[in-house]
Design an enzyme around this catalytic site. Structure first.
Site, PDB file in Angstrom:
ATOM      1  N   ALA A 122      34.475  35.895  26.739  1.00  0.00           N
ATOM      2  CA  ALA A 122      34.925  37.021  25.634  1.00  0.00           C
ATOM      3  C   ALA A 122      35.791  38.662  26.298  1.00  0.00           C
ATOM      4  CB  ALA A 122      34.754  37.195  24.321  1.00  0.00           C
ATOM      5  N   GLU A 156      25.731  35.379  27.420  1.00  0.00           N
ATOM      6  CA  GLU A 156      26.234  36.177  26.926  1.00  0.00           C
ATOM      7  C   GLU A 156      24.670  36.851  26.717  1.00  0.00           C
ATOM      8  OE1 GLU A 156      27.257  33.679  27.224  1.00  0.00           O
ATOM      9  OE2 GLU A 156      29.391  33.285  25.963  1.00  0.00           O
TER      10      GLU A 156
HETATM   11  N1  CO8 Z   1      35.959  41.325  29.655  1.00  0.00           N
HETATM   12  C1  CO8 Z   1      36.342  42.362  29.858  1.00  0.00           C
HETATM   13  N2  CO8 Z   1      36.873  42.413  31.032  1.00  0.00           N
HETATM   14  C2  CO8 Z   1      36.193  42.073  31.848  1.00  0.00           C
HETATM   15  C3  CO8 Z   1      35.717  41.200  31.800  1.00  0.00           C
HETATM   16  C4  CO8 Z   1      35.213  40.554  30.311  1.00  0.00           C
HETATM   17  N3  CO8 Z   1      34.308  39.257  30.215  1.00  0.00           N
HETATM   18  N4  CO8 Z   1      34.756  39.924  33.107  1.00  0.00           N
HETATM   19  C5  CO8 Z   1      35.212  40.661  33.954  1.00  0.00           C
HETATM   20  N5  CO8 Z   1      36.535  41.909  33.369  1.00  0.00           N
HETATM   21  C6  CO8 Z   1      37.173  43.351  34.257  1.00  0.00           C
HETATM   22  C7  CO8 Z   1      36.506  43.991  34.251  1.00  0.00           C
HETATM   23  O1  CO8 Z   1      35.727  45.003  33.371  1.00  0.00           O
HETATM   24  C8  CO8 Z   1      37.033  44.238  35.958  1.00  0.00           C
HETATM   25  O2  CO8 Z   1      38.228  45.092  34.963  1.00  0.00           O
HETATM   26  P1  CO8 Z   1      38.235  47.041  36.055  1.00  0.00           P
HETATM   27  O3  CO8 Z   1      38.965  46.735  37.867  1.00  0.00           O
HETATM   28  O4  CO8 Z   1      39.258  47.523  34.842  1.00  0.00           O
HETATM   29  O5  CO8 Z   1      36.661  47.793  35.705  1.00  0.00           O
HETATM   30  C9  CO8 Z   1      37.984  43.193  36.309  1.00  0.00           C
HETATM   31  O6  CO8 Z   1      37.877  42.244  35.317  1.00  0.00           O
HETATM   32  C10 CO8 Z   1      36.992  42.856  37.588  1.00  0.00           C
HETATM   33  O7  CO8 Z   1      36.206  42.578  37.408  1.00  0.00           O
HETATM   34  P2  CO8 Z   1      34.312  43.059  38.049  1.00  0.00           P
HETATM   35  O8  CO8 Z   1      34.894  43.863  39.002  1.00  0.00           O
HETATM   36  O9  CO8 Z   1      33.464  43.123  37.618  1.00  0.00           O
HETATM   37  O10 CO8 Z   1      34.951  41.404  39.280  1.00  0.00           O
HETATM   38  P3  CO8 Z   1      34.304  41.364  39.901  1.00  0.00           P
HETATM   39  O11 CO8 Z   1      34.520  40.241  40.710  1.00  0.00           O
HETATM   40  O12 CO8 Z   1      32.339  41.881  40.711  1.00  0.00           O
HETATM   41  O13 CO8 Z   1      32.707  39.996  38.765  1.00  0.00           O
HETATM   42  C11 CO8 Z   1      32.053  38.820  37.455  1.00  0.00           C
HETATM   43  C12 CO8 Z   1      33.224  39.810  38.274  1.00  0.00           C
HETATM   44  C13 CO8 Z   1      30.384  38.515  37.502  1.00  0.00           C
HETATM   45  C14 CO8 Z   1      32.988  38.116  36.346  1.00  0.00           C
HETATM   46  C15 CO8 Z   1      32.176  39.598  36.732  1.00  0.00           C
HETATM   47  O14 CO8 Z   1      32.958  40.727  36.199  1.00  0.00           O
HETATM   48  C16 CO8 Z   1      31.362  40.031  34.708  1.00  0.00           C
HETATM   49  O15 CO8 Z   1      30.221  39.601  34.904  1.00  0.00           O
HETATM   50  N6  CO8 Z   1      31.761  39.907  34.098  1.00  0.00           N
HETATM   51  C17 CO8 Z   1      31.144  39.370  32.662  1.00  0.00           C
HETATM   52  C18 CO8 Z   1      31.127  38.049  32.576  1.00  0.00           C
HETATM   53  C19 CO8 Z   1      30.284  37.806  30.807  1.00  0.00           C
HETATM   54  O16 CO8 Z   1      29.550  37.924  30.904  1.00  0.00           O
HETATM   55  N7  CO8 Z   1      31.245  36.810  30.274  1.00  0.00           N
HETATM   56  C20 CO8 Z   1      30.611  36.673  28.970  1.00  0.00           C
HETATM   57  C21 CO8 Z   1      31.017  37.505  27.698  1.00  0.00           C
HETATM   58  S1  CO8 Z   1      31.005  37.301  25.929  1.00  0.00           S
HETATM   59  C22 CO8 Z   1      31.752  35.993  25.910  1.00  0.00           C
HETATM   60  O17 CO8 Z   1      32.300  35.149  26.218  1.00  0.00           O
HETATM   61  C23 CO8 Z   1      31.172  35.325  24.044  1.00  0.00           C
HETATM   62  C24 CO8 Z   1      29.962  36.962  23.140  1.00  0.00           C
HETATM   63  C25 CO8 Z   1      30.209  35.866  22.115  1.00  0.00           C
HETATM   64  C26 CO8 Z   1      31.359  35.595  21.017  1.00  0.00           C
HETATM   65  C27 CO8 Z   1      31.351  35.975  19.673  1.00  0.00           C
HETATM   66  C28 CO8 Z   1      32.319  36.303  19.681  1.00  0.00           C
HETATM   67  C29 CO8 Z   1      33.230  37.205  18.359  1.00  0.00           C
END
Ligand code: CO8
Length: 256
Positions: free
Chosen positions: A63, A131
């Site tokens: 998300a 999450e």
């Molecule tokens: N949401 C928004 N932007 C994201 C997300 C995300 N989930 N993941 C990555 N991005 C963006 C980063 O902000 C970054 O953007 P910017 O360059 O503008 O800063 C770009 O993508 C590249 O990401 P990273 O620089 O972080 O890339 P890395 O290679 O360093 O790291 C990771 C990759 C490990 C995947 C890291 O990006 C990460 O940890 N992302 C988040 C993963 C996460 O926590 N996902 C779960 C989200 S919550 C969910 O899915 C369900 C919630 C409950 C649902 C409720 C419903 C309403």
């Protein structure tokens, strides 16, 4: 548009196309995905549905965390139910879906893969439901589909620790069907080719019966199996399949 939808070698292919945000699921992209699922439900000339993510790094990083902030509780609940309903459409499609997981499949991305009929991992695939690290829990079906797939103990460990699962472990614990070498889309088409030659009604009945197996009491599942196997028996394809066996030839199924 943040997705691409096309036909490729008799299959539908959906690509999440927001690589700059690792294909994170904004409300807009979720809505587009839901519309794409509805559109594919009406396509008569495809026999499987492949889903992948654009870019080298991610299938989908979940998300869109930036959008999740500052929601009212009502918006949050509706958001969770909306994501669940979008992914739930995959169950009701007449054709099987295959998630082609390149790179990260985190949070909602892992949940999209879990909602698909099959999962193929690239060698670099990494799954996770992180999450808990955000003070949240999965909201797009992960708490329900992961234990059904890999068992409660393993699912709880993955969800409560938020740890990542790499491709090899994912294959070993049954989180993915197989790890694919080389081009994932080609691998997905080849995987689909292992079943798409069979009768579409029989494939659909088999899928529906198996998908209900974790839902209720055994006797209800057995009743559903008896009903669906009788429906399959009534198809022309069943007649053709059994005749072809007796006549020692390959069956020619017409999907009816
Ligand atoms: N949401 C928004 N932007 C994201 C997300 C995300 N989930 N993941 C990555 N991005 C963006 C980063 O902000 C970054 O953007 P910017 O360059 O503008 O800063 C770009 O993508 C590249 O990401 P990273 O620089 O972080 O890339 P890395 O290679 O360093 O790291 C990771 C990759 C490990 C995947 C890291 O990006 C990460 O940890 N992302 C988040 C993963 C996460 O926590 N996902 C779960 C989200 S919550 C969910 O899915 C369900 C919630 C409950 C649902 C409720 C419903 C309403």
């Amino acid at each position: 548009m943040t997705i691409d939808l096309e036909k490729r070698s008799g299959c539908a292919l959906l690509t999440l196309n927001r690589p700059e945000a690792l294909n994170a699921l904004s409300f807009d992209i979720l809505r587009e995905i839901g519309d794409a699922f509805d559109e594919v439900a009406g396509w008569k000339d495809v026999r499987a549905f492949l889903i992948t993510g654009a870019g080298e790094k991610a299938f989908c990083a979940g998300a869109d965390i930036k959008e999740l902030r500052n929601r009212t509780l009502t918006e949050q609940k509706r958001g969770s139910e909306f994501g669940q309903s979008v992914f739930g459409k995959l169950d009701r499609l007449p054709i099987a879906s295959i998630a082609l997981v390149n790179g990260y499949a985190f949070g909602g991305g892992a949940e999209l893969a879990l909602a698909s009929t099959f999962r193929l991992a690239g060698a670099d695939a990494v799954f996770g439901l992180p999450e808990i690290k955000l003070g949240l829990i999965p909201g797009y079906g992960g708490t329900q589909r992961l234990p059904r797939l890999i068992g409660e103990g393993r699912a709880l460990e993955i969800i409560m620790t938020g740890r990542s699962v790499k491709a090899e472990e994912a294959e070993r614990i049954g989180l993915v069907n197989t790890i694919a070498d080389g081009d994932l889309i080609e691998a997905g088409l080849a995987f689909a080719g292992r079943f798409t030659r069979y009768s579409l009604p029989a494939l659909e009945f088999a899928r529906r019966a198996v998908q209900r197996s974790g839902d209720g009491p055994l006797h209800e599942g057995l009743q559903l199996e008896a009903d669906l196997s009788t429906l399959a028996y009534q198809t022309r394809d069943a007649e053709e399949g059994m005749a072809a066996f007796e006549e020692k030839r390959k069956p020619e199924f017409g999907d009816e």
